[in-house]
Enzyme design. Structure first.
Site, short mmCIF file in Angstrom:
data_model
loop_
_atom_site.label_atom_id
_atom_site.label_comp_id
_atom_site.label_asym_id
_atom_site.label_seq_id
_atom_site.Cartn_x
_atom_site.Cartn_y
_atom_site.Cartn_z
N CYS A 183 -3.59 -3.55 4.10
CA CYS A 183 -2.72 -4.88 4.52
C CYS A 183 -3.17 -6.15 4.20
CB CYS A 183 -2.60 -4.61 6.24
SG CYS A 183 -2.35 -2.97 6.64
N GLU A 228 0.89 -1.29 -0.21
CA GLU A 228 0.05 -0.03 0.00
C GLU A 228 0.84 1.17 -0.04
OE1 GLU A 228 -2.36 0.38 3.69
OE2 GLU A 228 -1.69 -1.58 4.02
N HIS A 258 -3.27 -9.98 11.91
CA HIS A 258 -2.82 -8.74 11.42
C HIS A 258 -2.59 -7.97 12.63
CE1 HIS A 258 -1.72 -5.06 9.47
NE2 HIS A 258 -3.07 -4.52 9.99
N1 CAA Z 1 0.27 3.41 30.22
C1 CAA Z 1 -0.58 2.29 30.01
N2 CAA Z 1 -1.43 2.38 28.75
C2 CAA Z 1 -1.65 3.52 28.30
C3 CAA Z 1 -1.08 4.55 28.67
C4 CAA Z 1 0.07 4.55 29.89
N3 CAA Z 1 0.67 5.41 30.21
N4 CAA Z 1 -1.45 5.66 28.17
C5 CAA Z 1 -2.42 5.23 27.10
N5 CAA Z 1 -2.38 3.93 27.32
C6 CAA Z 1 -3.25 3.11 26.75
C7 CAA Z 1 -4.58 3.61 26.11
O1 CAA Z 1 -5.56 3.31 27.27
C8 CAA Z 1 -5.06 2.49 24.96
O2 CAA Z 1 -5.39 1.41 25.39
P1 CAA Z 1 -6.65 0.66 24.85
O3 CAA Z 1 -6.61 0.67 23.38
O4 CAA Z 1 -6.83 -0.49 25.43
O5 CAA Z 1 -7.71 1.66 25.18
C9 CAA Z 1 -3.69 2.60 24.13
O6 CAA Z 1 -2.81 2.86 24.97
C10 CAA Z 1 -3.40 3.55 23.14
O7 CAA Z 1 -3.56 4.80 23.69
P2 CAA Z 1 -4.52 6.07 22.89
O8 CAA Z 1 -5.91 5.39 22.56
O9 CAA Z 1 -4.75 7.21 23.58
O10 CAA Z 1 -3.70 6.17 21.51
P3 CAA Z 1 -3.97 7.27 20.34
O11 CAA Z 1 -5.35 7.65 20.49
O12 CAA Z 1 -2.76 8.24 20.38
O13 CAA Z 1 -3.64 6.28 19.30
C11 CAA Z 1 -4.35 4.79 17.61
C12 CAA Z 1 -4.04 4.89 19.23
C13 CAA Z 1 -5.72 5.25 17.48
C14 CAA Z 1 -4.46 3.17 17.18
C15 CAA Z 1 -3.45 5.39 16.78
O14 CAA Z 1 -2.09 4.71 16.75
C16 CAA Z 1 -3.68 5.03 15.10
O15 CAA Z 1 -4.27 6.25 14.63
N6 CAA Z 1 -2.92 4.19 14.37
C17 CAA Z 1 -3.21 3.99 12.98
C18 CAA Z 1 -4.44 3.28 12.86
C19 CAA Z 1 -4.49 1.83 13.34
O16 CAA Z 1 -3.56 1.04 13.49
N7 CAA Z 1 -5.68 1.20 13.47
C20 CAA Z 1 -5.77 -0.22 13.76
C21 CAA Z 1 -6.75 -0.80 13.13
S1 CAA Z 1 -6.91 -0.73 11.23
C22 CAA Z 1 -5.42 -1.49 10.72
O17 CAA Z 1 -5.28 -2.56 11.48
C23 CAA Z 1 -5.00 -1.52 9.45
C24 CAA Z 1 -3.68 -0.93 9.71
O18 CAA Z 1 -2.50 -1.46 9.58
C25 CAA Z 1 -3.46 0.61 9.58
#
Ligand code: CAA
Length: 440
Positions: free
Chosen positions: A120, A83, A244
């Site tokens: 993916c 991709e 994945h």
């Molecule tokens: N200690 C322990 N845990 C902590 C923490 C701390 N100090 N701070 C935060 N966390 C935890 C949160 O509680 C959260 O856990 P849960 O998911 O269990 O709720 C986790 O860490 C992540 O924290 P946030 O949700 O606050 O993180 P974020 O909003 O900054 O980003 C994300 C998370 C949205 C996945 C981001 O990384 C993102 O946009 N990633 C790209 C998209 C992606 O990968 N999506 C996955 C599905 S799509 C897919 O699989 C296709 C692909 O390959 C992209």
């Protein structure tokens, strides 16, 4: 029917590494545990200045061909899944074949080449295509080279930045494979979704939170669809379940969902009933909302059960051991998860031949596929010939400033000059941007 599947695998990791807890988190003002505990990621791989999807794919493929003593004449098909393509017409497989032809006396004129795109999941779709081509008897005694190659970069400041990664997985697909046979039974969950898009842009537009929900919904549908052709899946039917892995935290969520689904109606659900009750049944609720709330409560309780932890630790956690050190490789990610599982079995000196893997692939946009694989007799020999963890350990550790330079270098709009951090050795390198630039 003759077994068809993956005979051998080689990987190529981007040669640079970023430590998320030590280097990335402090500069982002985040608690390192958000990365290590929350997302489950420790490091990401990045391409050096002279690497891109073509060089990484060609280097992985060359390594594979050399190890398996293959010539271009043995290869009837080259499928590339990515991709991160930079050409909307000419497939990446032609660029990779061009690189390989530099080092072999022969060429790939007889090989059918293509490029697969569906985020993916395209890596698994290419694998399916290659297996079907062999099953249809169209391979004329040849095998297929399936290469999943990506630079999974996000815009700086995007929430996805922490989940970046770069690398290629090359798979040799044949009859009577040494590693795994793929089942012909597959289950799908597919829907038109807009949670993750790259319309003529390098960095994705992502609705991160929604992408998680879409992943889970499609994966669940795929599991149900898989059961409709392969029969009920029980929690102990599969030695490992490689999924994945955009980041390990995503797989933790998918694992809980898969476990809840597979224990339904089994002795495991019965055994847990005293502690947390039985799974809510839709018929017992007036509306969808109340049912969903009851399911969420059940899952919260299930997550705390020792039986779940034990299952997770043996069937899922081992699949994450590579991903947590390299980040998201998009099309290659689930194929790294499979290899991590096999490494785990090898380390435990477990005889895995004949056992099954439940493989869950996913692509945003969105589609999930579940299929089964049977580990073959030659798995251990193939695995011993592969040194993923050594390659990972050899990467150059970036400082935060160096990471930003590398990101700018690989940003198609900036394409800034950068002195490489490592020295290429017997490998294909890339010396500029654009289709006319050379890889040699
Ligand atoms: N200690 C322990 N845990 C902590 C923490 C701390 N100090 N701070 C935060 N966390 C935890 C949160 O509680 C959260 O856990 P849960 O998911 O269990 O709720 C986790 O860490 C992540 O924290 P946030 O949700 O606050 O993180 P974020 O909003 O900054 O980003 C994300 C998370 C949205 C996945 C981001 O990384 C993102 O946009 N990633 C790209 C998209 C992606 O990968 N999506 C996955 C599905 S799509 C897919 O699989 C296709 C692909 O390959 C992209």
């Amino acid at each position: 029917m003759t077994a068809v599947g993956i005979d051998a695998v080689e990987i190529w990791t981007g040669k640079l590494a970023l430590d998320l807890a030590e280097t990335f988190a402090p500069r982002k003002g985040d608690d390192p545990e958000k990365y290590t505990k929350g997302l489950g990621l420790y490091e990401s791989s990045f391409p050096d200045a002279y690497e891109d999807i073509v060089t990484m794919g060609a280097n992985a493929a060359y390594r594979l061909m050399e190890r398996k003593d293959l010539d271009p004449e043995d290869v009837g098909r080259i499928d590339v899944a990515t991709e991160s393509a930079f050409d909307n017409s000419k497939p990446v497989s032609t660029y990779i074949a061009g690189c390989l032809e530099e080092v072999y006396d022969d060429d790939f004129h007889h090989a059918n080449k293509g490029e697969r795109k569906f985020a993916c999941i395209a890596g698994t779709q290419s694998l399916d295509d290659a297996c079907n081509w062999i099953r249809a008897g169209r391979n004329r005694g040849r095998g297929a080279l399936v290469i999943a190659s990506d630079t999974a970069l996000y815009a700086r400041g995007d929430a996805g930045e922490a989940t970046q990664g770069a690398g290629a997985v090359a798979m040799w697909v044949t009859e009577d494979p040494s590693l795994v046979e793929l089942s012909t039974e597959q289950g799908y969950g597919s829907a038109d979704e807009t949670d993750f898009l790259k319309p003529n842009q390098q960095f994705p537009s992502v609705d991160g939170k929604r992408s998680i929900q879409v992943y889970l919904a499609r994966m669940r549908e795929a599991l149900v669809d898989f059961e409709s052709v392969a029969g009920k899946v029980g929690p102990e039917d599969y030695a490992y379940a490689p999924f994945h892995t955009p980041y390990p935290g995503m797989v933790r969520k998918a694992a809980l969902l898969a476990y809840r689904h597979t224990i339904r109606g089994t002795e495991v659900e019965d055994a847990l009933a005293d502690e947390i009750g039985r799974q809510p049944r839709r018929a017992d609720f007036a509306d969808e909302e109340a049912f969903d709330a009851a399911i969420r409560d059940y899952m919260d309780d299930l997550k705390e059960q020792p039986a779940y932890h034990e299952w997770y630790d043996t069937h899922i956690e081992p699949t994450l051991a590579v991903s947590e050190r390299v980040g998201n490789w998009y099309t290659g990610s689930v194929h790294l998860a499979r290899m991590a599982a096999l490494y785990h079995a090898a380390e435990a000196d477990r005889d895995l031949a004949g056992e099954k893997l439940l493989v869950g692939s996913y692509g945003s946009g969105a589609q999930a596929e579940i299929h089964a694989e049977t580990v073959q007799d030659g798995w251990r020999e193939e695995l011993d010939a592969l040194s993923i963890f050594d390659r990972i350990a050899e990467r150059y550790d970036l400082s935060f400033e160096e990471y930003e330079q590398v990101h700018d270098r690989h940003n198609h709009e900036k394409q800034s000059e950068l002195e490489p951090f490592t020295t290429p050795e017997d490998e294909f390198v890339f010396d500029g941007w654009g289709p006319m630039n050379e890889r040699k």
